[in-house]
Design a protein around this motif. Structure first.
Motif, PDB file in Angstrom:
ATOM      1  N   ALA A 105    -119.862 -71.534  -0.232  1.00 33.39           N
ATOM      2  CA  ALA A 105    -118.773 -70.569  -0.382  1.00 33.39           C
ATOM      3  C   ALA A 105    -117.913 -70.508   0.876  1.00 33.39           C
ATOM      4  O   ALA A 105    -118.417 -70.475   2.003  1.00 33.39           O
ATOM      5  N   ALA A 106    -116.607 -70.484   0.677  1.00 29.29           N
ATOM      6  CA  ALA A 106    -115.663 -70.360   1.794  1.00 29.29           C
ATOM      7  C   ALA A 106    -115.334 -68.907   2.076  1.00 29.29           C
ATOM      8  O   ALA A 106    -114.833 -68.572   3.157  1.00 29.29           O
ATOM      9  N   MET A 107    -115.594 -68.033   1.113  1.00 29.46           N
ATOM     10  CA  MET A 107    -115.318 -66.608   1.288  1.00 29.46           C
ATOM     11  C   MET A 107    -116.297 -65.800   0.470  1.00 29.46           C
ATOM     12  O   MET A 107    -116.707 -66.205  -0.622  1.00 29.46           O
ATOM     13  N   LEU A 108    -116.693 -64.640   1.024  1.00 31.18           N
ATOM     14  CA  LEU A 108    -117.523 -63.678   0.311  1.00 31.18           C
ATOM     15  C   LEU A 108    -116.802 -62.342   0.305  1.00 31.18           C
ATOM     16  O   LEU A 108    -116.473 -61.795   1.362  1.00 31.18           O
ATOM     17  N   ILE A 109    -116.542 -61.838  -0.881  1.00 34.43           N
ATOM     18  CA  ILE A 109    -115.950 -60.511  -1.042  1.00 34.43           C
ATOM     19  C   ILE A 109    -117.062 -59.596  -1.536  1.00 34.43           C
ATOM     20  O   ILE A 109    -117.676 -59.853  -2.585  1.00 34.43           O
ATOM     21  N   GLY A 110    -117.366 -58.536  -0.782  1.00 33.53           N
ATOM     22  CA  GLY A 110    -118.508 -57.722  -1.156  1.00 33.53           C
ATOM     23  C   GLY A 110    -118.372 -56.274  -0.758  1.00 33.53           C
ATOM     24  O   GLY A 110    -117.515 -55.897   0.050  1.00 33.53           O
ATOM     25  N   THR A 111    -119.240 -55.452  -1.339  1.00 36.35           N
ATOM     26  CA  THR A 111    -119.357 -54.068  -0.927  1.00 36.35           C
ATOM     27  C   THR A 111    -119.758 -54.036   0.548  1.00 36.35           C
ATOM     28  O   THR A 111    -120.605 -54.810   0.985  1.00 36.35           O
TER      29      THR A 111
END
Length: 509
Positions: A105-111
């Motif tokens: 993964a190049a990006m992680l969008i998370g809480t």
């Protein structure tokens, strides 16, 4: 939707164009998005993604509850030419770290709280993490809104991670065509209409859960995502939103039949759908009592082929144990060990052919070759088929019935669980010398997890603390058994079949 859906797939992000201008599309906590607004927001998010992750085909992961970002990312990533990797929000940091590393993964969008739980080394060096609350501020600072993309329908658009009977979760590669045709198929056989309201209670990281959104939008209808704490929250949401479509797995249905349902929560309900395990006759009877005017759709599927069969509601009363027949765009064959189509009443392996078949497992040619093989000669589609490993029987009317599985995968509370993940967590504690995780039949869970260990039983409390720290709640063992020695087969390997038989005998006693 009476006409058969168009078999020509479009890029996935075109789902945001399916509703009429001004028609409601997505219920958020603070507002309602119309289809016009949905398409605009998808375009804005896609614009920002193309600047933040400029490499086409790069993977963008999400690890959060059902908010605007997680609901829009499947379409926005598609529009930006990226590949979405949703991570089940119930997973702990160790499982999330594996998925991030495996997918590259190049990006992680998370809480924000989930991102804070990550430890050094969990996030790949080339992966940037951003909290979901930050997203829209950054999106708002970017000018423009990307219009619908013209991607090849065969392009990779999502990787959904699913557990098998052994090893860590594997990523199933899905194309625009897979997801578009899956949405079209389900919207058709469920007879979804623009005035429908779907309550999306299942995790969006599951193919069944994600399709709650996609099939609803294909029909030009409204989806209302819900993260619930208690079953009564589901009933309240059904009343609040005038829900017409509710999807769940058997353990949740059991919980939902044990609560009181007010009339305003059931009066609008047109259909109930089930997958992730079979509905029992008793459960069907309870659902019919609570929802007397609703149609029940039992379904069977596997992530590698999205969904395979459904049982027409008119047949549920007479054939409650049946898996039904193939859904639109699926060709379902029952094949014997000689590779021939079985006779009626003869048990064989369910083989799924056609355009819903996924592209294989991400960067795992060995496991791909085990499950994705050339279609049987009798197939009308040909090409690659998914050989499910599930044993089924076809009767003389064409209805299918599930017989059993060839692998040892545990299916508990609607989750597919790898025994090896639980075993590895137990062994890393240092308390257990050998570990075997098994699923034994359970009326509420489908399978209850039994963990058999060879080691020091006095350390059980410490072990349970370790397991609670490392594994999500649905992977916690119901019972821990201690043994001085494990049964072995002639090859010297632990005999899981004998061990399961032992435990079932003990339980019966």
């Amino acid at each position: 939707m009476t006409d058969l859906p168009d078999p020509r797939p479009l890029p996935l992000d075109h789902l945001s164009l399916r509703g009429k201008d001004g028609a409601p599309a997505l219920v958020l906590k603070d507002r309602l998005l119309t289809f016009t607004e949905l398409d605009q927001r998808v375009g804005q998010l896609a614009t920002w993604l193309t600047e933040a992750v400029p490499e086409k085909g790069a993977r963008v992961a999400s690890w959060a509850a059902k908010g605007e970002a997680t609901c829009l990312l499947p379409l926005a990533a598609a529009r930006a030419g990226l590949v979405h990797v949703p991570i089940n929000p119930l997973l702990k940091r160790a499982q999330a770290a594996h998925i991030l590393a495996d997918s590259g993964a190049a990006m992680l969008i998370g809480t924000e709280s989930r991102l804070a739980s990550l430890e050094d080394g969990d996030l790949p060096v080339s992966c940037n993490a951003i909290g979901e609350k930050e997203i829209w501020g950054r999106v708002g600072a970017v000018a423009g809104s990307l219009g619908p993309c013209d991607a090849d329908p065969d392009d990779l658009v999502a990787i959904l991670y699913t557990s098998g009977s052994t090893g860590r979760p594997k990523g199933v590669m899905l194309s625009h065509a897979n997801l578009w045709l899956g949405a079209a198929s389900v919207a058709h056989y469920l007879k979804l209409e623009p005035d429908d309201v779907t309550l999306a209670v299942l995790p969006l990281s599951f193919d069944y859960g994600q399709n709650q959104l996609l099939s609803t939008w294909y029909a030009g209808a409204k989806a209302a995502p819900l993260d619930y704490l208690f079953p009564k929250d589901v009933a309240k949401a059904c009343a609040r939103h005038g829900v017409t479509t509710l999807a769940a797995v058997p353990p949740l249905w059991v919980q939902l039949t044990e609560i009181d349902w007010p009339d305003d929560a059931t009066s609008n309900m047109r259909r109930l759908t089930n997958s992730g395990g079979a509905l029992t006759p008793t459960l069907i009877e309870s659902l019919c009592t609570i929802f007397p005017t609703s149609q029940i759709y039992p379904m069977y599927g596997l992530t590698e082929a999205f969904r395979s069969t459904y049982l027409d509601p008119s047949l549920v009363a007479k054939h409650p144990a049946s898996m039904g027949k193939a859904i639109p765009f699926a060709e379902i064959l029952v094949v014997n060990d000689s590779g021939q189509i079985t006779a009626d009443g003869e048990e064989g392996e369910l083989v799924h052919c056609g355009p819903l078949v996924a592209q294989g497992y991400w960067q795992d040619p060995e496991r791909t070759a085990e499950r994705f093989k050339p279609a049987p000669q009798a197939s009308e589609y040909g090409g690659t088929a998914v050989w499910s490993g599930d044993r089924v029987v076809r009767d003389d009317t064409g209805l299918l019935y599930f017989s059993g599985r060839r692998d040892a995968m545990i299916k508990s509370a609607g989750n597919r669980i790898s025994p090896q993940e639980i075993e590895e967590a137990a062994l890393t504690s240092g308390i257990a010398k050998q570990a075997v995780a098994l699923g034994l039949p359970d009326n509420r869970l489908g399978h209850a997890i039994h963990l058999v260990l060879r080691g020091d039983a006095s350390g059980e409390d410490e072990l349970r603390k370790k397991l609670k720290s490392d594994l999500p709640n649905f992977m916690q063992p119901s019972v821990i058994h201690w043994r001085d020695a494990m049964p072995t087969n002639p090859n010297g390997k632990i005999d899981r079949v004998a061990l399961a038989r032992e435990l079932q005998t003990e339980d019966a006693g």
